[in-house]
Structures are given as C-alpha cells and as structure tokens.
Design a protein around this motif. Structure first.
Motif, short mmCIF file in Angstrom:
data_model
loop_
_atom_site.label_atom_id
_atom_site.label_comp_id
_atom_site.label_asym_id
_atom_site.label_seq_id
_atom_site.Cartn_x
_atom_site.Cartn_y
_atom_site.Cartn_z
N LEU A 1 0.66 -1.04 -0.25
CA LEU A 1 -0.05 -0.16 -0.04
C LEU A 1 0.92 1.11 0.08
O LEU A 1 0.28 2.24 -0.45
N ALA A 2 1.98 1.20 0.77
CA ALA A 2 2.70 2.39 0.81
C ALA A 2 4.02 2.17 -0.20
O ALA A 2 4.63 3.16 -0.14
N GLY A 3 4.23 1.11 -0.78
CA GLY A 3 5.43 0.92 -1.55
C GLY A 3 6.60 0.88 -0.64
O GLY A 3 7.71 1.35 -1.09
N ASP A 4 6.59 0.19 0.43
CA ASP A 4 7.66 0.35 1.34
C ASP A 4 8.33 -1.01 1.32
O ASP A 4 8.05 -1.91 2.08
N SER A 5 9.51 -1.24 0.63
CA SER A 5 9.95 -2.43 0.30
C SER A 5 10.92 -2.72 1.91
O SER A 5 11.67 -3.87 2.02
N THR A 6 11.14 -1.68 2.82
CA THR A 6 11.81 -2.07 4.08
C THR A 6 10.84 -2.77 4.97
O THR A 6 11.50 -3.19 5.98
N MET A 7 9.65 -3.15 4.61
CA MET A 7 8.93 -3.76 5.67
C MET A 7 9.09 -5.11 5.32
O MET A 7 9.24 -5.51 4.32
N LEU B 1 3.29 -12.77 12.22
CA LEU B 1 4.32 -12.12 11.61
C LEU B 1 4.24 -10.50 12.17
O LEU B 1 3.52 -10.07 12.00
N ARG B 2 5.51 -10.42 12.82
CA ARG B 2 5.70 -8.82 13.24
C ARG B 2 5.85 -7.98 12.04
O ARG B 2 6.81 -8.41 11.22
N PRO B 3 5.11 -7.02 11.95
CA PRO B 3 5.54 -5.88 10.96
C PRO B 3 6.78 -5.02 10.97
O PRO B 3 6.73 -3.99 11.68
N PHE B 4 7.94 -5.54 10.88
CA PHE B 4 9.01 -4.73 11.21
C PHE B 4 9.46 -3.85 10.14
O PHE B 4 9.47 -4.29 8.78
N ARG B 5 9.83 -2.99 10.52
CA ARG B 5 10.49 -1.64 9.53
C ARG B 5 11.85 -1.19 9.99
O ARG B 5 11.99 -0.91 11.09
N ASP B 6 12.86 -1.58 9.16
CA ASP B 6 14.28 -1.17 9.54
C ASP B 6 14.35 0.29 10.21
O ASP B 6 15.10 0.39 10.99
N THR C 1 -0.06 14.28 -0.09
CA THR C 1 -1.24 13.76 0.07
C THR C 1 -1.95 14.05 1.24
O THR C 1 -1.38 14.77 2.10
N ARG C 2 -3.19 13.29 1.56
CA ARG C 2 -3.75 13.44 2.73
C ARG C 2 -4.06 11.79 3.23
O ARG C 2 -4.96 11.45 3.52
N ILE C 3 -2.61 11.38 2.85
CA ILE C 3 -2.33 10.05 3.63
C ILE C 3 -1.59 9.92 4.79
O ILE C 3 -0.53 10.64 4.67
N VAL C 4 -2.13 9.51 5.99
CA VAL C 4 -1.27 9.58 7.28
C VAL C 4 -0.88 8.15 7.52
O VAL C 4 -1.64 7.06 7.46
N HIS C 5 0.40 7.68 7.47
CA HIS C 5 0.90 6.45 7.67
C HIS C 5 1.10 6.33 9.08
O HIS C 5 1.68 7.05 9.91
N ASN C 6 0.84 5.10 9.64
CA ASN C 6 0.91 4.65 10.79
C ASN C 6 1.32 3.11 10.87
O ASN C 6 0.38 2.39 11.30
N TYR C 7 2.44 2.80 10.59
CA TYR C 7 2.87 1.30 10.61
C TYR C 7 4.33 1.00 10.72
O TYR C 7 4.93 2.08 11.02
#
Length: 369
Positions: free
Chosen positions: A210-216, A316-321, A332-338
C-alpha cells in the motif's frame, strides 16, 4: 466532502488501526475502518502484549533517534493502559515485569541508559539483584542483575474485542474489504468512494504494497500457551523476560507472561523473512527449544501443561528497518502509522494520539475538500 464533521478512512483493524479509529472518533471525526481481517485473524492477537519501555525484548534493531520517538509513544500509552486496568472488561492488568541480565546493568551503556529512563518515568521501579532468587530463577541461568516495574499486560483476545465494541459505540463504521495497490495512486478514488477527508494507513505488513515500502519485512514470532491455574504448578504472577542477545543469531530470548486469570504465555522467537505460520511443537524443533529454554530459566515451568484448545500462536511482526513510520505522505492526505514490529500494543495509544494531531493539522491547513 463532509457536511458537519470530517471523515477519516482507516485501513487496518489490528491494535493500531482500531486504537487510531477510536481516538479519531472521540476527537470528533467520523471514521470508517476498512480491513480484510478482524479480531482473532489479526496479528495483534498473537502478541505477548506486555507494555515495555523501548526497545522490547523481542529485538533491538533501532538507533537512538528511533528509540527516543518510540519512548515518547510508549510513555503516552502507559497512563491509558493503567486506567483501563481498573475495568476487568478491557483485559488489561497491571503486574510486576522483571527483566534479568547476565552482567551488571551498569556495565552496559545501552541498558544503563534504558534503566535510567524506566526509573524516571515508570511506576513501581525496583533495581535489585535479589529479584533473581526471590522469583525462583535457576542459578545456572547465569543472571546477575535485575530490575522490575509495574507493567500493563493485555489479554489480546479480550482487549481487541473491547476495542472493537468501543469503536462501534463511538460510531466507527467497520467494513470488510481488502484494498490492494498503491494508496497514493488511488487516493482520490478512495476518498471519493468513502467521502473521506483523509486516509490513515495502519496496514502493518500490508504497507509493503500500500505504501510501496520495501523495508517492511515479517519477523515471525511464536508463543506457547500454558495453563496457569495453580494446580499443576505454582501460579506465575509476574512477567519474566531476558532480551535477545543481538550480537548473535541465537534464539535466546526468555519471555514468560501471565495472561488473564489462568493462562501463561511462553516465548519467544524472532525469525526474519519467515512466512509460514503453521507451526506446532511436533513439527518445529525451535518451539521445543523455546519451551526448554524457559523451563530451564524458571524451573517451576517443568510442571506446566499446554492449553489443549489453543496451544500455539504464530504471527508475523510488521518490522520496519527505520522504525515506525508515522507521518503525512507529502503531497497527499494520507497519514501512515505502521512498522511497529513487536511493540504495536505498547505504542498504540501514543501513536494514535499523534495521528489525531496530524489529522487535525492537515485538515486545518488544507481545508475540507
């Protein structure tokens, strides 16, 4: 878009999504939660769910700046959980949590700094090596130092159900839907469809798409559930924890957590990039090693019996580096909280409060579309 009150679309119904939705609703927002998993299906129900001062025992992966921000969220969450502990319907309890160390805390700068913060901010702090013998820890485990504080512990099944009910009571609309693809690319369509002034992304591992976050990345964890009714063994009433030694790849964590009135959680594992959650004591030796390690550490566990109905939970823990991503995506009007890793419950209220602040600032700065 909204006639009277602003409207937020929250994506995800784990502890972060529901807490954020409830916080926004109590702050005057109309809220819709869209998720493909609710209650027992979310990874939040697998969590050990002990409030901890960062970093948590399930891994020490972040630098000082990231940990300082997490400490602020944890500090904001603590009084919320402490108040909830007064109501047995929430599934929140307050109990001693004891952290043990194989060398004096004073000899480890990182541990010493963490302990100083705990002593300053957390109720019930005690630093005393006598905690080791007082709680029946095996002398052969090699522990030489310990401290304790009063920690909220959360029965995730009961707590997630309570959060769900609170959200519904607050007027949150919960809808079953899996949103795929880039949020930024479909922001306008989603906001139009839901008549939403903004979108809050609490999708956990889903943020990779959804956020295009390859570090997840997933960090697989597992907990054994034991009976803790005082019959087969003396009842365990305190949390006992030894953090991973992150200088090695060993699975050496000790995590023993009373859960509710008569259950005990035994953990844990931190296994990066492992997706299979179909594990049990019969097919996965690291689970047997985990149980043996904890029983060796706290010998009264030798008499413990597995919960026959729900013996193993794997998630599966949602780990982000880079640690938690809590920010407005520029343009945008997108607030990320992950990206909360193993600390989603601990940080949930603090993060939700910051999301609400960002949402109100965003709304005031850009007007209502």
């Amino acid at each position: 878009m909204s006639a009277l009150r602003p409207h937020a679309l929250v994506i995800g119904a784990g502890v972060s999504g529901l807490t954020t939705a409830l916080t926004l609703a109590r702050d005057g927002w109309r809220v819709t939660v869209a998720a493909d998993q609710f209650d027992r299906d979310t990874v939040s129900t697998v969590a050990g769910a002990v409030w901890e001062w960062p970093p948590s025992v399930c891994g020490r992966h972040h630098g000082h700046t990231v940990l300082a921000r997490s400490a602020g969220w944890a500090r904001d969450s603590y009084p919320r959980f402490a108040r909830l502990a007064a109501d047995p319907r929430t599934g929140v309890s307050l109990r001693p949590a004891i952290f043990y160390f194989p060398r004096p805390v004073a000899e480890d700068p990182a541990e010493s700094a963490k302990m100083a913060e705990v002593e300053q901010f957390v109720p019930g702090f005690v630093h005393d090596a006598e905690l080791i013998d007082a709680h029946g820890i095996n002398p052969g485990a090699g522990m030489v130092d310990a401290y304790s504080y009063l920690a909220p512990t959360i029965d995730t099944d009961q707590y997630l159900a309570w959060l769900y009910r609170q959200a519904v009571t607050a007027g949150v609309n919960l809808t079953s839907r899996r949103i795929r693809g880039s949020l930024a690319d479909q922001e306008n369509e989603l906001r139009t469809e839901y008549a939403a002034d903004l979108i809050v992304n609490c999708s956990g591992l889903g943020a990779r798409e959804l956020a295009g976050d390859s570090t997840m990345e997933p960090h697989r964890g597992a907990l054994l559930r034991m009976i803790n009714d005082g019959n087969a063994m003396a009842r365990v009433t305190a949390v006992h924890a030894v953090a991973n030694d992150t200088s090695t790849d060993n699975q050496d964590m000790v995590f023993i957590v009373p859960r509710g009135a008569d259950r005990l959680l035994i953990g844990g594992l931190v296994e990066p990039d492992q997706y299979d959650t179909r594990l049990d004591l019969g097919n996965y030796p690291p689970l047997r090693d985990m149980l043996e390690r904890c029983a060796e550490f706290l010998p009264i566990l030798r008499g413990a019996q597995l919960d026959p109905h729900d013996p193993v939970r794997v998630g599966l823990r949602p780990f982000r580096d880079g640690g938690v991503r809590l920010q407005v995506q520029p343009g945008t009007r997108i607030v990320h909280n992950y990206g909360h890793g193993g600390a989603g419950v601990t940080l949930s209220w603090g993060c939700a409060l910051e999301v609400a602040e960002l949402a109100n600032v965003l709304l005031a700065g850009q007007g209502v579309a």
